[in-house]
Scaffold this motif. Sequence first.
Motif, PDB file in Angstrom:
ATOM      1  N   PHE A  20       0.834  -1.208   0.000  1.00 56.60           N
ATOM      2  CA  PHE A  20       0.000   0.000   0.000  1.00 56.60           C
ATOM      3  C   PHE A  20       0.870   1.259   0.000  1.00 56.60           C
ATOM      4  CE2 PHE A  20      -4.671  -0.602   0.855  1.00 56.60           C
ATOM      5  CZ  PHE A  20      -4.704  -1.954   0.538  1.00 56.60           C
ATOM      6  N   ARG A  22       3.344   1.839  -1.729  1.00 54.70           N
ATOM      7  CA  ARG A  22       3.698   2.200  -3.105  1.00 54.70           C
ATOM      8  C   ARG A  22       2.622   3.086  -3.728  1.00 54.70           C
ATOM      9  NH1 ARG A  22       4.860  -3.576  -4.170  1.00 54.70           N
ATOM     10  NH2 ARG A  22       6.784  -3.923  -3.064  1.00 54.70           N
ATOM     11  N   ALA A  23       1.394   2.873  -3.331  1.00 55.12           N
ATOM     12  CA  ALA A  23       0.307   3.676  -3.907  1.00 55.12           C
ATOM     13  C   ALA A  23       0.046   4.951  -3.112  1.00 55.12           C
ATOM     14  CB  ALA A  23      -0.964   2.848  -3.975  1.00 55.12           C
ATOM     15  N   PHE A  24       0.103   4.850  -1.802  1.00 51.14           N
ATOM     16  CA  PHE A  24      -0.318   5.985  -0.973  1.00 51.14           C
ATOM     17  C   PHE A  24       0.852   6.734  -0.341  1.00 51.14           C
ATOM     18  CE2 PHE A  24      -3.936   3.118  -1.016  1.00 51.14           C
ATOM     19  CZ  PHE A  24      -5.014   3.964  -1.172  1.00 51.14           C
ATOM     20  N   GLY A 218     -10.015  10.976  -0.275  1.00 50.61           N
ATOM     21  CA  GLY A 218     -10.187   9.753  -1.067  1.00 50.61           C
ATOM     22  C   GLY A 218     -11.225   8.824  -0.462  1.00 50.61           C
ATOM     23  N   SER A 222     -14.859   7.995  -2.086  1.00 46.03           N
ATOM     24  CA  SER A 222     -15.232   6.638  -2.517  1.00 46.03           C
ATOM     25  C   SER A 222     -16.564   6.232  -1.881  1.00 46.03           C
ATOM     26  CB  SER A 222     -14.131   5.623  -2.210  1.00 46.03           C
ATOM     27  OG  SER A 222     -13.730   5.717  -0.893  1.00 46.03           O
TER      28      SER A 222
ATOM     29  N   LEU B  14       5.078  10.561  -5.571  1.00 48.49           N
ATOM     30  CA  LEU B  14       3.986   9.712  -6.055  1.00 48.49           C
ATOM     31  C   LEU B  14       3.800   9.942  -7.555  1.00 48.49           C
ATOM     32  CD1 LEU B  14       1.202   9.877  -3.301  1.00 48.49           C
ATOM     33  CD2 LEU B  14       2.832   8.067  -3.740  1.00 48.49           C
ATOM     34  N   ALA B  18       1.292   5.333  -8.897  1.00 45.37           N
ATOM     35  CA  ALA B  18       0.775   5.394  -7.522  1.00 45.37           C
ATOM     36  C   ALA B  18      -0.655   5.915  -7.513  1.00 45.37           C
ATOM     37  CB  ALA B  18       1.669   6.285  -6.678  1.00 45.37           C
ATOM     38  N   GLY B  21      -2.822   3.263  -8.708  1.00 44.50           N
ATOM     39  CA  GLY B  21      -2.953   2.276  -7.633  1.00 44.50           C
ATOM     40  C   GLY B  21      -3.958   2.734  -6.595  1.00 44.50           C
ATOM     41  N   GLN B  22      -3.897   4.026  -6.247  1.00 44.77           N
ATOM     42  CA  GLN B  22      -4.855   4.573  -5.264  1.00 44.77           C
ATOM     43  C   GLN B  22      -6.281   4.439  -5.787  1.00 44.77           C
ATOM     44  OE1 GLN B  22      -4.366   8.375  -3.494  1.00 44.77           O
ATOM     45  NE2 GLN B  22      -2.177   8.167  -3.202  1.00 44.77           N
ATOM     46  N   LEU B  25      -7.393   0.891  -5.540  1.00 43.80           N
ATOM     47  CA  LEU B  25      -7.629   0.447  -4.156  1.00 43.80           C
ATOM     48  C   LEU B  25      -8.878   1.104  -3.562  1.00 43.80           C
ATOM     49  CD1 LEU B  25      -3.937   0.290  -2.922  1.00 43.80           C
ATOM     50  CD2 LEU B  25      -5.496  -1.623  -3.195  1.00 43.80           C
ATOM     51  N   TYR B  26      -9.091   2.385  -3.861  1.00 40.00           N
ATOM     52  CA  TYR B  26     -10.329   3.029  -3.387  1.00 40.00           C
ATOM     53  C   TYR B  26     -11.545   2.351  -4.031  1.00 40.00           C
ATOM     54  CZ  TYR B  26      -8.125   6.996  -0.993  1.00 40.00           C
ATOM     55  OH  TYR B  26      -7.427   7.784  -0.109  1.00 40.00           O
TER      56      TYR B  26
END
Lengths: 517, 179
Positions: A20, A22-24, A218, A222, B14, B18, B21-22, B25-26
């Motif tokens: 995670f 890596r993304a956030f 975010g 969502s 980022l 990234a 990816g966010q 994931l969201y």
Amino acid sequence: MTRTIAPSGNAAWRWLEQGFDRAFGASGNPLRLLGALLFLCFAVLLVSGAWLYAGYDTSVRGAHASVARLTESRWSMGALMHSLHRYATDAFVILTVLHLVRELLYGHWRHFRRFSWLSGCALLPFIGAAAIGGFWLVWDELGLFSAVASAEWLDALPLLGEPLSRNFLRAAALSDRLFSLFVFVHIGVSLLLVLVAWLHLQRVSRAVVMPTRALAFGTTLSLLALSVLAPVAQPAPANLARIPAALSFDWWVLWPHALMYASSASMTWGIVLAMGAGLCALPFLPGAPRAAAAVVDPQHCNGCRRCFEDCPYGAVSMIAHPTAGHGRELALVDAALCAGCGICAGACPSATPFRSVLQLVNGIDMPGLTVDSLRQQLREGLRASSAPRPLVLFACLHGADSTRVAANDVLVLPLICSGQLPPAFVEYALRDGAAAVLVASCHDYGCEYRLGARWTGARLNAQREPQLRAGVARSRVQWLAAERGEEARLVAALDALRERGARDGQRAMNGHGADHG
Amino acid sequence: MAEADNHARTRHTLGWRAWLGQAVLYGLFALVIGVFSHWPPYRHLPPDTAVIKLSVLHTGKPKSACHQLSAEELAALPPNMRAPVSCPRERSPVVVELDIDGAAAARIAAPPSGLSGDGASAIYTRLAVAAGERAIAVRLRDDANNADFAYHIEQRVTLAPAQVLVIDFDAEHGEITLQ
């Protein structure tokens, strides 16, 4: 059992967290900010719940109709708030479970964390009751099913003379007062939940109760998107004369009902109580011994309050100094609250290795690894190194495994927490012959002791006392956040420091040659 | 310092991967919530099944009758408790039997509630039965000194799928009710 589960589970969760990252990014990683996300969800529930309650009719006849009025148009604010409230509840339950699993896998239940663990366990029934109670208020088929199932579950306990289930036999037996009870269960228990959550945070200082702005945005977005794209449909009004054959079921919240009808009320109680008792028993099971608490030396404590400010668990308090002059204070460590992390020792102004005393005595220190022994290890290590100008690695014991980077030109000095390092040690190492210094800590929200990594960064960046002096060449100092499993980053950082050192050395030689030329 | 500030570093490094990816994931987070918030549907009853709820809240008759105390019995009591007539508080258990289509479906004996056994007896049970016409027979006994069932009812009912039939006891009128 706890000893065998924790390491493998710990590694699995860490792997997930680092994925995670890596993304956030580590500081915006939702898996590292689960507690803060729970507060965010609670805020969303509070706002959407207040909106819904303003138009809600707390009566048998009016309840369903009032919710139907609010949600009759898919694009109305009421429909949005209704769906948002439902989905935020589901998110709250999911995040609670993840938060529990994370702390469980990291073994965060023992010693100084016992109070936080037990108060966290105490939150679980409040969360369950408030979440399930919310379904009753809508008073549709699902609400009636949940209310009856809850009543039948409670009736299995030999507590009440008259079964609660009898309240739901006939429509004529239902009264508006029952809805007052429903409101209490949903709203009253939610308010009690806030009280227990406040208790839950009492043993941690500077608790993170709001996630980063990006993460908050975010997450809320969502939930809003889900509410718009898949609005919660409202089933038919409650009808006591029939049980719907199939229900659109919220498995996140209502799973105990399904479990009860698949087994029995007694077995469901048995499972739930056994799980609760197991969680509550964890802090009392034998395990790793407690780390030694920090010790204050009144002769060397000047009452500066830095340890008091920096302690992540509020274990340090300030009292009037018993022997020094009027107005002087003395740090006092509550051993029951102390994590033994050494962050206080790193904050102490007397922890400078430049003091020309044979034995370095700190105002507050760790009995297992004193600043004096750290200075001794540093001196002896630099002297004994086969490399002319070795690299010094101050490494957190809970971070990346520093034994994997062993090399002749690297002097590794393990710390209980990176926050234990007084910044003056960095300058001392450089002056004593180190080519460069690498300070390795955990990620900001991955620190075993919560604030160690943050304070280390702030101190090295001269944003927090004690600061690394401005005169220290920043090109020879690096702070790196690297956890277990991220040893490659440690190796890369050391290689980069070697290269930089070689480049600087070459430049110096060239400059020196030019001067002489 | 190369890695001076974790926060600043995170913001600046980022890349598009990234952010993608966010977003994934969201989306996954919302999907997991949304799906299991509705699906799969919960089937509480098999098709073509009705539910019979047998629920009785009734106080049984006193287990033993009042009786005149003898002079010896009165003498054995403390002076302030020498009432000439003794009426035991304990109540009889309530026994309910339910037959469906001639077969015994339930037999429940509920003890009186309360520390002294002088409260009401409570019965609550639910049975899933096939929908259709059923012969229901219910018997209730509330007197431990009488082996007969003082209250009974026999009735043919047609149960629709998912219907709830409530069997209760109306103490005021002294009758078993089917609703």
